[in-house]
Design a protein around this motif. Sequence first.
Motif, mmCIF file in Angstrom:
data_model
loop_
_atom_site.group_PDB
_atom_site.id
_atom_site.type_symbol
_atom_site.label_atom_id
_atom_site.label_comp_id
_atom_site.label_asym_id
_atom_site.label_seq_id
_atom_site.Cartn_x
_atom_site.Cartn_y
_atom_site.Cartn_z
ATOM 1 N N VAL A 201 -16.454 44.868 -29.998
ATOM 2 C CA VAL A 201 -15.934 45.201 -31.327
ATOM 3 C C VAL A 201 -16.554 44.249 -32.317
ATOM 4 O O VAL A 201 -16.211 43.058 -32.360
ATOM 5 N N ALA A 202 -17.472 44.750 -33.101
ATOM 6 C CA ALA A 202 -18.122 43.923 -34.119
ATOM 7 C C ALA A 202 -17.526 44.234 -35.468
ATOM 8 O O ALA A 202 -17.192 45.375 -35.774
ATOM 9 N N SER A 203 -17.359 43.222 -36.272
ATOM 10 C CA SER A 203 -16.789 43.417 -37.598
ATOM 11 C C SER A 203 -17.831 43.975 -38.543
ATOM 12 O O SER A 203 -19.021 43.867 -38.298
ATOM 13 N N LYS B 63 -5.909 44.622 -19.194
ATOM 14 C CA LYS B 63 -6.875 43.635 -19.680
ATOM 15 C C LYS B 63 -7.938 44.304 -20.550
ATOM 16 O O LYS B 63 -8.226 45.490 -20.403
ATOM 17 N N ASP B 64 -8.515 43.488 -21.439
ATOM 18 C CA ASP B 64 -9.651 43.990 -22.202
ATOM 19 C C ASP B 64 -10.927 43.751 -21.406
ATOM 20 O O ASP B 64 -10.893 43.271 -20.265
ATOM 21 N N ASN B 65 -12.068 44.060 -21.998
ATOM 22 C CA ASN B 65 -13.318 43.957 -21.238
ATOM 23 C C ASN B 65 -13.872 42.536 -21.169
ATOM 24 O O ASN B 65 -14.970 42.330 -20.657
ATOM 25 N N THR B 66 -13.084 41.567 -21.656
ATOM 26 C CA THR B 66 -13.443 40.157 -21.449
ATOM 27 C C THR B 66 -12.542 39.504 -20.403
ATOM 28 O O THR B 66 -12.689 38.320 -20.103
ATOM 29 N N ALA C 217 -10.960 48.112 -23.751
ATOM 30 C CA ALA C 217 -10.322 47.950 -22.453
ATOM 31 C C ALA C 217 -11.319 47.626 -21.345
ATOM 32 O O ALA C 217 -12.524 47.871 -21.467
ATOM 33 N N GLU C 218 -10.790 47.081 -20.284
ATOM 34 C CA GLU C 218 -11.598 46.786 -19.102
ATOM 35 C C GLU C 218 -12.326 48.053 -18.654
ATOM 36 O O GLU C 218 -11.730 49.129 -18.572
#
Length: 392
Positions: free
Chosen positions: A390-392, A356-359, A383-384
Amino acid sequence: MSTSKPVQLNRRQVIRGILATTAFGAATKFGTGCTPASQTQASSNAEDKPIVMGFIYVGPKDDFGYNQAHAEGKQGLAKLTWLKTVEEANVPETTAVEETMRNMIEEEGATVLFPTSFGYFDPHILKIAKEYPEVQFFHCGGLYQEGKHPKNVGSYFGYIDEAQYVAGIVAAHTSKTGKLGFIAAKPIPQVLRNINSFNLGARSINPKITTQVVFTGDWALPVKEAEAANSMADQDIDVITCHVDSPKVVMETAERRGIFCSGYHANQAKLAPKGYLTGAEWNWAQVYSRYAEMIRAGKTLMNGGIPHLVRGGLKDGFLKMSPYGAAVSAEAKKDADAVKEKFIAGNMTIYRAGLKDNTGKVVVPNKDFTQTAIELEKMNWLAEGVIGRVAS
């Protein structure tokens, strides 16, 4: 700028290149069997005069980072008596690098160039490659695209996130607060892979550990790097690492603040004699030596003897770990060495199904992602356990 930005490739393009060149171990096997006459002639010519290779760096050769790693790789070619090398440092990612490339070709007789910084690629390398179709241009970090780029242009890079995973194991063993820090330039796939792999390595030891990420916005911003390192120390983060061109400021700031650090690109142990744990280093000397040997044998990008896309990891000798510092425990060394051996054996996978990612979103859904997976080339998530976005 010293690493690659996201590129949009289809699976067939990437897998075709990677399967042909998964590592130099495979690439160096090309050319067995019948040898074309052109290769025999090129090999004969190599005995008459030295092959001339040119190396171009965007920063100083003693930056304790990206440029130093490449310069050390070039120095590793000194034992090859049939090879001559030329180099130039502090070359901007502008038309200045075009002038440098032309001078190396026309004045120094270079037939092989390694312009190492990402910003050199488009349009500069692509432009000069068209002007000099018999010269080979090898670029670090970019991706050659068949049918789009000149045939005398190639790309090489390594899975250095493997070394970051190992470094994460050491960091987790050493941390007392369970808080790690990662100072990064930009949220592009290669940087995100390093952050995530470092964090996943750490969480393989302590599933509750966190990694705080700060993006500075560019590859060499020493003031922002120092501010980020100090801020992390103020938040009880006790181990930090980075992905910037020169880790020098980060390592020195960590040492002054009495916290631990893990290096990147080259060995920064002398900058932090008390707090340096280990580091993810490039082993460009081996990579450049293999290129040189293939070229001496008459292999080229143009005749198909050298692959256009080359990647490799610990197994292939593209990477190495900095020696362990005094603060690293025997248990940490044991666990880190065990995983390093798994990478070398080729049976270690970082990105497992269900990750999972951190969301909380599953980002590795159905099957493991091996290092050649196209999905990792397009990574846009953290990642979690990673604190940041991650900002564009």
